[in-house]
Design an enzyme around this catalytic site. Structure first.
Site, PDB file in Angstrom:
ATOM      1  N   GLU A   1       0.821  -1.212   0.000  1.00 61.21           N
ATOM      2  CA  GLU A   1       0.000   0.000   0.000  1.00 61.21           C
ATOM      3  C   GLU A   1       0.853   1.259   0.000  1.00 61.21           C
ATOM      4  O   GLU A   1       0.411   2.319  -0.475  1.00 61.21           O
ATOM      5  CB  GLU A   1      -0.939  -0.021   1.207  1.00 61.21           C
ATOM      6  CG  GLU A   1      -1.961  -1.151   1.140  1.00 61.21           C
ATOM      7  CD  GLU A   1      -2.709  -1.378   2.440  1.00 61.21           C
ATOM      8  OE1 GLU A   1      -3.841  -1.900   2.398  1.00 61.21           O
ATOM      9  OE2 GLU A   1      -2.160  -1.030   3.516  1.00 61.21           O
TER      10      GLU A   1
ATOM     11  N   MET B   1      -8.759  -3.060   9.349  1.00 56.06           N
ATOM     12  CA  MET B   1      -8.197  -3.298  10.682  1.00 56.06           C
ATOM     13  C   MET B   1      -7.477  -2.084  11.275  1.00 56.06           C
ATOM     14  O   MET B   1      -6.833  -2.214  12.319  1.00 56.06           O
ATOM     15  CB  MET B   1      -7.233  -4.484  10.626  1.00 56.06           C
ATOM     16  CG  MET B   1      -7.891  -5.767  10.139  1.00 56.06           C
ATOM     17  SD  MET B   1      -6.789  -7.200  10.094  1.00 56.06           S
ATOM     18  CE  MET B   1      -6.670  -7.583  11.838  1.00 56.06           C
TER      19      MET B   1
ATOM     20  N   ASP C   1     -11.535  -7.159  -1.821  1.00 59.11           N
ATOM     21  CA  ASP C   1     -12.241  -8.431  -1.603  1.00 59.11           C
ATOM     22  C   ASP C   1     -13.631  -8.142  -1.076  1.00 59.11           C
ATOM     23  O   ASP C   1     -13.857  -7.122  -0.419  1.00 59.11           O
ATOM     24  CB  ASP C   1     -11.488  -9.307  -0.591  1.00 59.11           C
ATOM     25  CG  ASP C   1     -10.115  -9.701  -1.080  1.00 59.11           C
ATOM     26  OD1 ASP C   1     -10.019 -10.725  -1.770  1.00 59.11           O
ATOM     27  OD2 ASP C   1      -9.150  -8.967  -0.788  1.00 59.11           O
TER      28      ASP C   1
END
Length: 437
Positions: free
Chosen positions: A15, A176, A200
């Site tokens: 990322e 998260m 996803d």
């Protein structure tokens, strides 16, 4: 404390990579030493620079790294950029979710009267940055969706997605880190936005694609994050005209540098009658207030010492120190406050003495200015002599270079602005030398 256009958090190397790749195209990446396992870099992808932090996965990792980052720089905007799991049934792979609200997906203190997802002592939801949400309409992309984001330390899968959807029917995505970062920003009073591309789906329907490669999703999120930062820094129109400072911003810069040059103590700025709005594009409110006190001190000094002087070279040297201290990026093509001496001179007919006089300093014994009438040969002679000087030094005969050369001459020559007006453009002035041949 240095200034940053934004703090950008990413959990994983994949990322962070899109940001690093873009910055390395200009070779402007500076890695910082951190007190733990997370990594951080200054990236010259905006002015001032961006602080990129690769936090590691999880809420504690994100919260601790962000707390460190907020101690390193002053900024109005914190982002998390990366990937997320699509939670709502209307979300598709590749959608970019920008958080308008953030809640903890697994926090449950309902036995004590709190709402599901609320941590005791904290608000029910942490709200996203209004600045970012208002800028979304200007970002290119049809699949950008603002909404509620959840965070927890557990993955949401097909086994438990129904329960989470029932508990939070409006939630678009889950990850998260985002809510923990939102809580830290809430405590610091700093704007926060999570920008995540859905890689996803937590519970895909039979006809839905359920996966996108991590690097592709990370790139989508990074592009959107950088577009938002550009908008917040005033870059919504790539073809916009170069920034023009108001006269009060120029006066403010001169008074500031005079105060620093004379090592003046800041003074009460309550009676300062200058428009400071131009400063707010580059500086935060508290920084503008601090500069206002220096400006007030410099202005009072000029009133008491009208025969004082500061050269354009000394001004630019102090300006460079200010930009370095604030972590602001100046340079070619960038109009950053404080402006350069060249920018100031252009507003005062090409003469530094004119700028000095405008703030109340009497002109020194420098070159004569104003009221002079030059012949065509005077203009051509000035260009010819300057061109010969630059040729001898193997330098390009630029407009700004002429202004610097002019400041070192004992004889009076036309200003750069006058030459440009006489010939039409600076390029035409240079071409006139070849016409003579």
């Amino acid at each position: 404390m240095r200034t940053a256009a934004a703090i950008v958090l990413t959990a994983m190397p994949e990322e962070a990579k899109p940001f690093l790749d873009k910055a390395r195209l200009t070779q402007r990446v500076g890695e910082l030493t951190t007190p733990s396992s997370f990594k951080a870099w200054f990236l010259e992808l905006a002015s001032p620079r961006i602080l990129l932090v690769q936090t590691g996965i999880g809420q504690t990792a994100a919260a601790s790294a962000l707390t460190w980052a907020l101690g390193q720089v002053s900024t109005r905007d914190v982002f998390i950029s990366g990937t997320a799991g699509g939670l709502h049934t209307s979300v598709n792979v590749g959608d970019i979710i920008v958080g308008s609200e953030y809640r903890y997906g697994m926090a449950d203190a309902t036995a004590f009267g709190y709402e599901l997802g609320q941590v005791p002592g904290q608000p029910v939801t942490f709200t996203g940055s209004d600045r970012v949400l208002q800028a979304l309409d200007l970002v290119d992309g049809k699949n950008i969706r603002p909404g509620l984001m959840l965070s927890s330390d557990s993955f949401i899968t097909a086994k438990n997605v129904s329960a989470v959807r029932d508990a939070f029917p409006d939630a678009l995505s889950t990850d998260m880190e985002s809510t923990a970062a939102a809580q830290i920003c809430h405590a610091y009073g700093t704007g926060f936005a999570a920008v995540r591309a859905v890689s996803d789906l937590c519970g895909p329907a039979a006809d839905q694609d359920f996966h996108m490669e991590l690097d592709k999703a990370a790139s989508l999120a990074a592009d959107t994050t950088l577009a938002l930062i550009a908008l917040l820094r005033g870059g919504d129109r790539p073809d916009r005209r170069r920034r023009q400072f108001g006269l009060d911003a120029l006066y403010a810069a001169l008074y500031t540098v005079i105060a620093i040059d004379n090592e003046l103590e800041p003074s009460d700025a309550s009676g300062l009658d200058l428009d400071m709005s131009d400063l707010t594009r580059d500086l935060h409110e508290e920084q503008v207030a601090a500069f206002a006190e220096l400006i007030a001190a410099g202005k009072a000094f000029v009133a008491e010492n009208p025969h004082g002087r500061i050269t354009s070279q000394r001004y630019d040297a102090i300006r460079a120190e200010i930009l370095h201290d604030l972590n602001l990026a100046g340079g070619r093509g960038r109009q950053t406050w404080p402006p350069t001496s060249q920018t100031i001179m252009k507003r005062f007919d090409g003469y530094w003495n004119n700028a000095m006089t405008s703030i109340g300093l009497t002109s020194g014994s420098g070159r004569r200015r104003g009221g002079l009438r030059y012949s065509d040969e005077d203009y051509r002679s000035a260009i010819r002599l300057y061109h010969e000087s630059m040729t001898a030094q193997r330098k390009n005969p630029s407009y700004s270079g002429y202004q610097q050369w002019l400041a070192d001459q004992d004889k009076a020559f036309p200003s750069g602005a006058s030459i440009r007006q006489h010939f039409g453009t600076w390029a035409d002035a240079i071409l006139s030398l070849y016409e003579e041949r």
